[in-house]
Design an enzyme around this catalytic site. Structure first.
Site, PDB file in Angstrom:
ATOM      1  N   HIS A  66      51.802  16.426  -1.717  1.00 27.44           N
ATOM      2  CA  HIS A  66      52.001  16.250  -2.893  1.00 27.44           C
ATOM      3  C   HIS A  66      51.819  14.674  -3.134  1.00 27.44           C
ATOM      4  CE1 HIS A  66      54.909  16.707  -6.561  1.00 27.44           C
ATOM      5  NE2 HIS A  66      53.513  16.221  -6.895  1.00 27.44           N
ATOM      6  N   PHE A 115      43.718  15.562  -9.589  1.00 26.18           N
ATOM      7  CA  PHE A 115      45.291  15.669  -9.072  1.00 26.18           C
ATOM      8  C   PHE A 115      45.118  14.227  -8.287  1.00 26.18           C
ATOM      9  CE2 PHE A 115      48.114  17.306  -5.546  1.00 26.18           C
ATOM     10  CZ  PHE A 115      49.484  17.071  -6.349  1.00 26.18           C
ATOM     11  N   HIS A 118      46.023  11.539 -10.734  1.00 26.30           N
ATOM     12  CA  HIS A 118      46.981  11.351 -11.168  1.00 26.30           C
ATOM     13  C   HIS A 118      47.963  10.633 -10.032  1.00 26.30           C
ATOM     14  CE1 HIS A 118      51.123  12.543 -12.629  1.00 26.30           C
ATOM     15  NE2 HIS A 118      51.520  13.094 -11.260  1.00 26.30           N
ATOM     16  N   GLU A 119      47.663  11.112  -8.661  1.00 26.48           N
ATOM     17  CA  GLU A 119      48.427  10.457  -7.755  1.00 26.48           C
ATOM     18  C   GLU A 119      48.547   8.788  -7.544  1.00 26.48           C
ATOM     19  OE1 GLU A 119      51.313  11.796  -5.901  1.00 26.48           O
ATOM     20  OE2 GLU A 119      51.181  13.185  -7.561  1.00 26.48           O
ATOM     21  N   LYS A 122      49.732   7.015 -11.104  1.00 27.33           N
ATOM     22  CA  LYS A 122      51.185   7.151 -11.042  1.00 27.33           C
ATOM     23  C   LYS A 122      51.866   6.239  -9.700  1.00 27.33           C
ATOM     24  CE  LYS A 122      55.283   9.822 -12.090  1.00 27.33           C
ATOM     25  NZ  LYS A 122      55.774  11.287 -12.249  1.00 27.33           N
ATOM     26  N   HIS A 123      51.480   6.621  -8.766  1.00 23.25           N
ATOM     27  CA  HIS A 123      52.239   6.041  -7.481  1.00 23.25           C
ATOM     28  C   HIS A 123      51.473   5.046  -6.709  1.00 23.25           C
ATOM     29  CE1 HIS A 123      55.022   9.239  -8.018  1.00 23.25           C
ATOM     30  NE2 HIS A 123      53.994  10.099  -8.220  1.00 23.25           N
TER      31      HIS A 123
END
Length: 229
Positions: A66, A115, A118-119, A122-123
């Site tokens: 994830h 995906f 996004h990761e 965001k992170h």
């Protein structure tokens, strides 16, 4: 008078900088974190629960990544720390091949690179720190995540504890499986109802496993179901 103008100009710059940070919801103290959370999905349950349109036949029958998240206390944050965009060209062919198999989206019609983007945004932008070789840049952030996945194989850990897909066991059995493994610490489990959905492994800033302190997302009153493929 010159010193006064210099002082006033410095104050002006400080105000402008902080206003910009507030607009981005990035107050200086909000970019701090004290550990990292590495989260993996159990693919069959993630497929079933995240998007009803997910086609299980196209999903790896394994644990998948994830993300690796900077974390402060019990909060998965900070987030969105810089405006550095995702650049897939920075990743090697071997990394992309691995990620296409083990770092996948469960939302139909969403390509895997979306995906990853996004990761990263965001992170990853919060994890990057020029003083840490594991997070020098975008490539090292993704490579470090891949390395952690390969080092701490959840399927192997649960199988050694005689917990296999299709079984239903008490929550403590799952927690003890990780405590007695090479992780040796308390992990955090999330469930979708009684079905195991994901596992969070916590690391200090030197990437050594530590106890996760957030409350588990699975009930201790009911057995946890480890769905079959």
């Amino acid at each position: 008078m010159e010193k006064l103008w210099i002082c006033l100009f410095a104050i002006f710059l400080f105000i402008v900088a902080n206003a910009a940070l507030r607009e981005l919801q990035l107050e200086p103290e909000d970019t701090k974190f004290d550990h990292l959370t590495f989260t993996q999905f159990w693919a069959p349950e993630a497929c079933r629960s995240i998007d009803p349109r997910c086609k299980f036949t196209n999903v790896s029958s394994d644990w998948t990544i994830h993300g690796l998240w900077p974390t402060m206390g019990n909060t998965h944050g900070p987030a969105h720390c810089t405006n550095e965009s995702f650049n897939q060209s920075l990743l090697t062919a071997d990394m992309l091949k691995f990620m296409d198999k083990y770092w996948i989206t469960y939302v139909k019609y969403e390509p895997n690179p979306s995906f990853w983007e996004h990761e990263w945004i965001k992170h990853g932008t919060c994890a990057v720190d020029g003083d840490k070789t594991e997070f020098l840049n975008q490539k090292s952030y993704f490579q470090t995540t891949i390395n952690l996945y390969n080092k701490y194989n959840i399927s192997t850990i649960l199988t050694k504890a005689n917990i296999k897909p299709g079984m239903s066991r008490p929550l403590d059995d799952f927690l003890n499986a990780f405590k007695t493994s090479e992780i040796g610490k308390t992990v955090r489990l999330d469930c979708n109802g009684v079905f195991l959905l994901d596992v969070e492994i916590c690391f200090n800033l030197s990437l050594q496993p530590i106890d996760c302190t957030s409350p588990t997302g699975c009930s201790s009153k009911k057995n946890v179901s480890y769905e079959p493929y």
